[in-house]
Enzyme design. Structure first.
Site, PDB file in Angstrom:
ATOM      1  N   CYS A   1       0.864  -1.186   0.000  1.00 47.77           N
ATOM      2  CA  CYS A   1       0.000   0.000   0.000  1.00 47.77           C
ATOM      3  C   CYS A   1       0.895   1.229   0.000  1.00 47.77           C
ATOM      4  O   CYS A   1       1.881   1.261   0.742  1.00 47.77           O
ATOM      5  CB  CYS A   1      -0.856  -0.035   1.262  1.00 47.77           C
ATOM      6  SG  CYS A   1      -1.918   1.393   1.459  1.00 47.77           S
TER       7      CYS A   1
ATOM      8  N   HIS B   1      -9.422  -3.926  -0.584  1.00 49.37           N
ATOM      9  CA  HIS B   1      -8.371  -3.129   0.069  1.00 49.37           C
ATOM     10  C   HIS B   1      -8.765  -1.641   0.075  1.00 49.37           C
ATOM     11  O   HIS B   1      -8.626  -0.960   1.095  1.00 49.37           O
ATOM     12  CB  HIS B   1      -7.052  -3.364  -0.696  1.00 49.37           C
ATOM     13  CG  HIS B   1      -5.888  -2.555  -0.234  1.00 49.37           C
ATOM     14  ND1 HIS B   1      -4.757  -3.135   0.321  1.00 49.37           N
ATOM     15  CD2 HIS B   1      -5.633  -1.224  -0.273  1.00 49.37           C
ATOM     16  CE1 HIS B   1      -3.878  -2.178   0.605  1.00 49.37           C
ATOM     17  NE2 HIS B   1      -4.381  -1.010   0.251  1.00 49.37           N
ATOM     18  N   GLU B   2      -9.302  -1.149  -1.060  1.00 51.47           N
ATOM     19  CA  GLU B   2      -9.637   0.284  -1.164  1.00 51.47           C
ATOM     20  C   GLU B   2     -10.866   0.628  -0.319  1.00 51.47           C
ATOM     21  O   GLU B   2     -10.910   1.696   0.302  1.00 51.47           O
ATOM     22  CB  GLU B   2      -9.870   0.681  -2.619  1.00 51.47           C
ATOM     23  CG  GLU B   2      -8.700   0.422  -3.579  1.00 51.47           C
ATOM     24  CD  GLU B   2      -7.366   0.955  -3.100  1.00 51.47           C
ATOM     25  OE1 GLU B   2      -7.326   1.941  -2.345  1.00 51.47           O
ATOM     26  OE2 GLU B   2      -6.335   0.364  -3.484  1.00 51.47           O
TER      27      GLU B   2
ATOM     28  N   HIS C   1      -9.858   1.178   3.096  1.00 54.30           N
ATOM     29  CA  HIS C   1      -9.327   2.534   3.310  1.00 54.30           C
ATOM     30  C   HIS C   1     -10.454   3.509   3.631  1.00 54.30           C
ATOM     31  O   HIS C   1     -10.333   4.345   4.527  1.00 54.30           O
ATOM     32  CB  HIS C   1      -8.604   3.035   2.048  1.00 54.30           C
ATOM     33  CG  HIS C   1      -7.171   2.625   1.953  1.00 54.30           C
ATOM     34  ND1 HIS C   1      -6.237   2.919   2.918  1.00 54.30           N
ATOM     35  CD2 HIS C   1      -6.497   1.979   0.969  1.00 54.30           C
ATOM     36  CE1 HIS C   1      -5.051   2.443   2.547  1.00 54.30           C
ATOM     37  NE2 HIS C   1      -5.180   1.860   1.359  1.00 54.30           N
TER      38      HIS C   1
HETATM   39 NI    NI Z   1      -3.708   0.971   0.107  1.00 59.94          NI
END
Ligand code: NI
Length: 172
Positions: free
Chosen positions: A96, A138-139, A142
């Site tokens: 990341c 993953h996003e 976030h």
């Molecule tokens: Ni990331």
């Protein structure tokens, strides 16, 4: 287009849960384009608005980022959500740009169905697998203030955070 500053762990702003976008207008499209430029400049494959300190549920992805001689495969998403996940999971190394030069193995569903607003403010639903499925999970993490290191064991997370702080200090 201006490059945006990417926040790195342990910046507390990475822990903020982002707010939904009301509609994808010119301002959001501009944000998406600026995020895409910033993502490429940092050699990422995906970027969430949270990572550039913007409190909005916006994500950009290029599934072919970093592949030479291949057309980009860009997806711009507002308010992405996972509406179904496969029972099958896989453990894959993730990195990341908000956790520079580190990686860790994360267990996630291999297939997901997502719903989002595209850059034309049209609602889309799509079943995705492989890298796309990995990347969008993953996003979305976030946008919820979760880093992949939060999904590692406490020991591994602390080792990575210690390395990050050390690297920060050594930036001469
Ligand atoms: Ni990331």
């Amino acid at each position: 287009m201006p490059l945006l500053t990417v926040l790195t762990a342990p910046d507390p702003r990475l822990k903020i849960k982002a707010k939904p976008v009301e509609s994808v207008n010119d301002d959001i499209r501009q944000l998406m384009d600026d995020m895409l430029e910033t993502m490429y400049a940092n050699e990422g494959m995906g970027l969430a608005a949270t990572q550039v300190g913007v409190d909005k549920r916006v994500v950009v992805i290029d599934l072919n980022a970093g592949e030479e001689g291949v057309e980009p495969d860009i997806i711009k998403l507002a308010n992405p959500e996972i509406i179904w996940s496969s029972e099958e999971t896989a453990i894959v190394n993730e990195s990341c740009i908000s956790v520079p030069n580190q990686y860790g193995a994360v267990d996630r569903p291999t297939k997901v169905k997502i719903r989002y607003l595209d850059e034309n403010n049209t609602l889309q639903e799509k079943e995705v697998d492989d890298i796309f499925a990995r990347c969008i999970q993953h996003e979305i993490d976030h946008l919820d203030g979760i880093l992949y290191i939060d999904r590692l064991s406490r020991l591994k997370r602390e080792i990575i955070l210690r390395k990050l702080l050390k690297n920060n200090k050594l930036r001469l």
